[in-house]
Design a protein around this motif. Structure first.
Motif, PDB file in Angstrom:
ATOM      1  N   LEU A  55       0.821  -1.206   0.000  1.00 30.31           N
ATOM      2  CA  LEU A  55       0.000   0.000   0.000  1.00 30.31           C
ATOM      3  C   LEU A  55       0.861   1.265   0.000  1.00 30.31           C
ATOM      4  N   LEU A  56       1.892   1.279   0.834  1.00 32.25           N
ATOM      5  CA  LEU A  56       2.770   2.454   0.866  1.00 32.25           C
ATOM      6  C   LEU A  56       3.495   2.629  -0.462  1.00 32.25           C
ATOM      7  N   GLY A  57       3.871   1.519  -1.083  1.00 34.04           N
ATOM      8  CA  GLY A  57       4.543   1.598  -2.384  1.00 34.04           C
ATOM      9  C   GLY A  57       3.632   2.180  -3.453  1.00 34.04           C
ATOM     10  N   ILE A  58       2.381   1.722  -3.466  1.00 34.08           N
ATOM     11  CA  ILE A  58       1.420   2.233  -4.449  1.00 34.08           C
ATOM     12  C   ILE A  58       1.176   3.727  -4.217  1.00 34.08           C
ATOM     13  N   ILE A  59       1.085   4.120  -2.946  1.00 32.92           N
ATOM     14  CA  ILE A  59       0.877   5.544  -2.642  1.00 32.92           C
ATOM     15  C   ILE A  59       2.052   6.375  -3.143  1.00 32.92           C
ATOM     16  N   GLN A  60       3.273   5.868  -2.941  1.00 34.21           N
ATOM     17  CA  GLN A  60       4.449   6.595  -3.408  1.00 34.21           C
ATOM     18  C   GLN A  60       4.480   6.709  -4.933  1.00 34.21           C
ATOM     19  N   VAL A  61       4.159   5.631  -5.619  1.00 41.25           N
ATOM     20  CA  VAL A  61       4.120   5.666  -7.082  1.00 41.25           C
ATOM     21  C   VAL A  61       3.056   6.644  -7.563  1.00 41.25           C
ATOM     22  N   PHE A  62       1.909   6.632  -6.904  1.00 42.67           N
ATOM     23  CA  PHE A  62       0.842   7.565  -7.273  1.00 42.67           C
ATOM     24  C   PHE A  62       1.281   9.008  -7.051  1.00 42.67           C
ATOM     25  N   ARG A  63       1.961   9.257  -5.944  1.00 41.82           N
ATOM     26  CA  ARG A  63       2.449  10.610  -5.668  1.00 41.82           C
ATOM     27  C   ARG A  63       3.428  11.080  -6.748  1.00 41.82           C
ATOM     28  N   SER A  64       4.219  10.141  -7.276  1.00 35.30           N
ATOM     29  CA  SER A  64       5.218  10.526  -8.272  1.00 35.30           C
ATOM     30  C   SER A  64       4.584  10.987  -9.581  1.00 35.30           C
ATOM     31  N   THR A  65       3.348  10.596  -9.809  1.00 35.15           N
ATOM     32  CA  THR A  65       2.669  10.975 -11.061  1.00 35.15           C
ATOM     33  C   THR A  65       1.780  12.204 -10.883  1.00 35.15           C
ATOM     34  N   THR A  66       1.694  12.700  -9.652  1.00 33.41           N
ATOM     35  CA  THR A  66       0.830  13.841  -9.368  1.00 33.41           C
ATOM     36  C   THR A  66       1.635  15.128  -9.416  1.00 33.41           C
TER      37      THR A  66
END
Length: 322
Positions: A55-66
């Protein structure tokens, strides 16, 4: 000219690392190879860590695209969260985390073997003795009692204040723990007295993965009563340098938490067939119990034993029953 710090790129890399660790744990679980590293009682923590990392990894990846107007990702803590240094320093830092993931997938998983047993020392029986100076003390280097069931960490968790008071009272004094120190405990006497009666009523003592440590302990406590009874056991072949050609040990690693606290237990076997088996070969042995001595300590020995090679068990380690 100094390159601007790319928050999105670093957030993406950090997210991929977290997802990578989650995938590695999932891989070990699905293949069943997690048993080489973690005791079954620790599996709930592995499942929890897998979910959190993912979950934390997905959140970090999502943040990188925002992308936002305030792309510097400043926070109110007044601290600089940049990874400082040139690009090669950042590469080394990320490599420290990426390399274990790559090696975890690339390298074959295998159980601990005789080379580890030689370094840690093997306990012949239930913990009343050790065949190597590495295990001469009743408390080994991991802080675990030789009986494999109670550790200093467990004592602290059960009664933190009492543990610290006892530790303070003993400060400056050398600790002398003996396996026999717990023989007077009521629960210990009752549990092993019942198991003793059960084993004495059996024609053949079968040492299984579930009762391995318990049987080893009972043999330590009541060895004289078991002389002449037959016993069968499975373990990996192990030898000390001073063994005779007809001597071999069927050994198992006992694990409480993970491989870091694994101790080695074994039963001496005397048979003319012993020389046929190389170390780390998994063997089944059946023989008659006798009492002998090794390093001036009484130990159970299976004499005139029949030995045959077997497949490595699905779970190569054994665990405390309580």
């Amino acid at each position: 000219m100094k390159q601007p710090y790319d928050h999105s790129f670093h957030a993406f890399i950090q997210g991929i690392i977290l997802v990578g660790f989650a995938m590695l744990m999932l891989h070990l679980i699905l293949t069943g190879n997690i048993v080489y590293y973690i005791a079954p009682m620790m599996m709930p923590f592995i499942y929890f860590a897998l979910v959190v990392f993912f979950l934390l990894g997905i959140i970090q990846v999502f943040r990188s695209t925002t992308k936002t107007d305030h792309d510097h990702h400043e926070c109110a803590c007044e601290h600089d969260h940049h990874i400082k240094g040139p690009s090669w320093v950042k590469t080394i830092i990320y490599s420290i985390f990426i390399l274990p993931i790559v090696l975890g997938f690339a390298l074959p998983d295998r159980s601990l073997d005789s080379s580890v047993a030689a370094n840690r020392g093997i306990q012949l029986g239930g913990g009343g003795n050790a065949s190597s100076s590495a295990t001469e003390n009743s408390i080994n280097e991991t802080g675990q009692n030789n009986n494999g069931s109670t550790s200093r960490a467990e004592a602290f968790l059960e009664d933190p204040e009492g543990y610290m008071e006892n530790l303070t009272a003993q400060s400056g004094e050398e600790e002398h723990y003996q396996f026999e120190d717990i023989y007077d405990e009521g629960w210990f006497d009752d549990y092993y007295a019942e198991l003793y009666e059960e084993l004495m009523n059996n024609t053949v003592i079968e040492v299984t993965e579930d009762n391995y440590l318990d049987v080893m302990t009972v043999l330590d406590l009541y060895l004289d009563d078991f002389i002449g009874k037959e016993m069968e056991i499975v373990g990996f072949a192990y030898r000390e340098t001073d063994f005779h050609s007809n001597q071999i040990v069927a050994a198992r690693f006992a694990m409480t938490c993970c491989t870091a606290d694994a101790s080695v237990y074994g039963t001496m076997i005397e048979s003319e067939e012993s020389s046929r088996f190389e170390e780390d070969t998994w063997i089944y042995a059946r023989g008659t119990i006798k009492k002998d001595h090794y390093n001036d300590q009484p130990i159970p020995v299976l004499e005139d034993a029949h030995i045959q090679e077997v497949e490595e068990p699905d779970s190569p380690y054994v665990y405390p029953s309580f």
